[in-house]
Design a protein around this motif. Structure first.
Motif, PDB file in Angstrom:
ATOM      1  N   LEU A  27      20.376   6.290 -15.336  1.00  0.00           N
ATOM      2  CA  LEU A  27      20.556   7.455 -16.203  1.00  0.00           C
ATOM      3  C   LEU A  27      20.442   8.761 -15.424  1.00  0.00           C
ATOM      4  CD1 LEU A  27      18.607   6.221 -19.333  1.00  0.00           C
ATOM      5  CD2 LEU A  27      21.093   6.466 -19.101  1.00  0.00           C
ATOM      6  N   GLU A  28      19.709   8.742 -14.321  1.00  0.00           N
ATOM      7  CA  GLU A  28      19.551   9.930 -13.485  1.00  0.00           C
ATOM      8  C   GLU A  28      20.689  10.118 -12.484  1.00  0.00           C
ATOM      9  OE1 GLU A  28      17.138  12.303 -13.735  1.00  0.00           O
ATOM     10  OE2 GLU A  28      16.511  11.228 -15.530  1.00  0.00           O
ATOM     11  N   ASP A  29      21.503   9.092 -12.302  1.00  0.00           N
ATOM     12  CA  ASP A  29      22.541   9.125 -11.284  1.00  0.00           C
ATOM     13  C   ASP A  29      23.774   9.882 -11.773  1.00  0.00           C
ATOM     14  OD1 ASP A  29      23.334   7.758  -8.565  1.00  0.00           O
ATOM     15  OD2 ASP A  29      25.073   7.572  -9.901  1.00  0.00           O
ATOM     16  N   ASP A  37      25.997   7.756 -21.797  1.00  0.00           N
ATOM     17  CA  ASP A  37      25.919   8.741 -22.869  1.00  0.00           C
ATOM     18  C   ASP A  37      26.346   8.064 -24.166  1.00  0.00           C
ATOM     19  OD1 ASP A  37      25.238  10.611 -20.962  1.00  0.00           O
ATOM     20  OD2 ASP A  37      27.223  11.546 -20.876  1.00  0.00           O
ATOM     21  N   ASP A  38      25.670   8.357 -25.250  1.00  0.00           N
ATOM     22  CA  ASP A  38      26.025   7.822 -26.574  1.00  0.00           C
ATOM     23  C   ASP A  38      25.992   6.297 -26.647  1.00  0.00           C
ATOM     24  OD1 ASP A  38      26.492  10.467 -27.472  1.00  0.00           O
ATOM     25  OD2 ASP A  38      28.501  10.401 -26.585  1.00  0.00           O
ATOM     26  N   PRO A  42      18.336   0.673 -26.474  1.00  0.00           N
ATOM     27  CA  PRO A  42      17.531  -0.540 -26.687  1.00  0.00           C
ATOM     28  C   PRO A  42      18.396  -1.811 -26.723  1.00  0.00           C
ATOM     29  CG  PRO A  42      16.753   1.201 -28.115  1.00  0.00           C
ATOM     30  CD  PRO A  42      18.034   1.693 -27.487  1.00  0.00           C
ATOM     31  N   ARG A  43      19.531  -1.722 -27.374  1.00  0.00           N
ATOM     32  CA  ARG A  43      20.444  -2.879 -27.435  1.00  0.00           C
ATOM     33  C   ARG A  43      20.986  -3.200 -26.046  1.00  0.00           C
ATOM     34  NH1 ARG A  43      26.261  -3.316 -29.291  1.00  0.00           N
ATOM     35  NH2 ARG A  43      26.503  -5.527 -29.740  1.00  0.00           N
ATOM     36  N   LEU A  44      21.394  -2.161 -25.323  1.00  0.00           N
ATOM     37  CA  LEU A  44      21.936  -2.361 -23.981  1.00  0.00           C
ATOM     38  C   LEU A  44      20.886  -2.969 -23.053  1.00  0.00           C
ATOM     39  CD1 LEU A  44      24.237  -1.985 -21.938  1.00  0.00           C
ATOM     40  CD2 LEU A  44      23.301   0.278 -21.467  1.00  0.00           C
ATOM     41  N   ILE A  45      19.671  -2.465 -23.116  1.00  0.00           N
ATOM     42  CA  ILE A  45      18.607  -2.983 -22.254  1.00  0.00           C
ATOM     43  C   ILE A  45      18.319  -4.448 -22.574  1.00  0.00           C
ATOM     44  CG2 ILE A  45      16.128  -2.789 -21.757  1.00  0.00           C
ATOM     45  CD1 ILE A  45      16.612   0.295 -21.729  1.00  0.00           C
ATOM     46  N   ASP A  46      18.367  -4.807 -23.840  1.00  0.00           N
ATOM     47  CA  ASP A  46      18.197  -6.215 -24.210  1.00  0.00           C
ATOM     48  C   ASP A  46      19.289  -7.072 -23.578  1.00  0.00           C
ATOM     49  OD1 ASP A  46      17.045  -8.433 -25.842  1.00  0.00           O
ATOM     50  OD2 ASP A  46      18.997  -8.307 -26.846  1.00  0.00           O
ATOM     51  N   ASN A  73      36.746  -0.744 -22.440  1.00  0.00           N
ATOM     52  CA  ASN A  73      37.097   0.649 -22.738  1.00  0.00           C
ATOM     53  C   ASN A  73      36.531   1.644 -21.723  1.00  0.00           C
ATOM     54  OD1 ASN A  73      34.465   0.166 -23.561  1.00  0.00           O
ATOM     55  ND2 ASN A  73      34.552   1.678 -25.187  1.00  0.00           N
ATOM     56  N   LEU A  74      35.878   1.137 -20.697  1.00  0.00           N
ATOM     57  CA  LEU A  74      35.299   2.010 -19.680  1.00  0.00           C
ATOM     58  C   LEU A  74      36.224   2.083 -18.466  1.00  0.00           C
ATOM     59  CD1 LEU A  74      31.652   0.643 -19.823  1.00  0.00           C
ATOM     60  CD2 LEU A  74      32.568   2.650 -20.995  1.00  0.00           C
TER      61      LEU A  74
END
Length: 119
Positions: A27-29, A37-38, A42-46, A73-74
Motif C-alpha cells: 500500500l505504501e509502494d 485503491d477502492d 479484509p476480503r483481499l487479505i483473506d 480488469n487490472l
C-alpha cells in the motif's frame, strides 16, 4: 516426509502475519499501491493469505482460472509484477524465511506471471 514451507514456518498463523506485513508494504509502494485503491482489504487479505499459503505448499489452492478472473480488469505490467516479487522477497526475509525458501516461493509466484501480466 519433508515438511512443506507452510508447515516449516508455522502455518496460517505465520502466513497471516506475512500477508499483513506484505500489504503494509504494498500500500505504501508508488508502483503497486494504486492497484489497491477502492479494494475490500479484509476480503483481499483473506484471499491473499490462502494464496500465499498455497505458494508455500499449504492446504489452500487456486486454479489458473480463478487467478485470471480475479485480475482480468487490472492492467498489470511486467514492472508491477517484478516490483511485487521484490516486496514479497523483502517481506519473507523480515520473517526469517531462508533464502532458498524465498526463491521457492518466488518461483511459484513467477509461474503465474502469464495469468496476471498484460501482454
Amino acid at each position: 516426509m519433508e515438511k512443506s514451507l507452510f508447515d516449516k514456518y508455522g502455518g496460517f498463523s505465520t502466513v497471516s502475519k506475512i500477508v499483513m506485513r506484505l500489504y503494509d508494504q504494498l500500500l505504501e509502494d508508488d508502483d503497486v499501491g494504486p492497484f489497491f485503491d477502492d479494494v475490500d482489504m479484509p476480503r483481499l487479505i483473506d484471499h491473499q493469505t490462502k494464496f500465499v499459503a498455497s505458494l508455500m505448499g499449504g492446504p489452500a489452492s487456486f486454479t489458473d482460472t480463478h487467478i485470471q478472473r480475479a485480475h482480468h480488469n487490472l492492467e498489470i505490467a511486467p514492472l508491477h509484477f517484478d516490483r511485487l516479487k521484490e516486496i514479497i522477497a523483502e517481506t519473507l526475509g523480515e520473517f526469517d524465511v531462508e533464502e532458498d525458501d524465498i526463491e521457492t516461493v518466488l518461483a511459484a509466484f513467477e509461474g503465474r506471471r502469464k495469468l496476471l501480466v498484460d501482454g
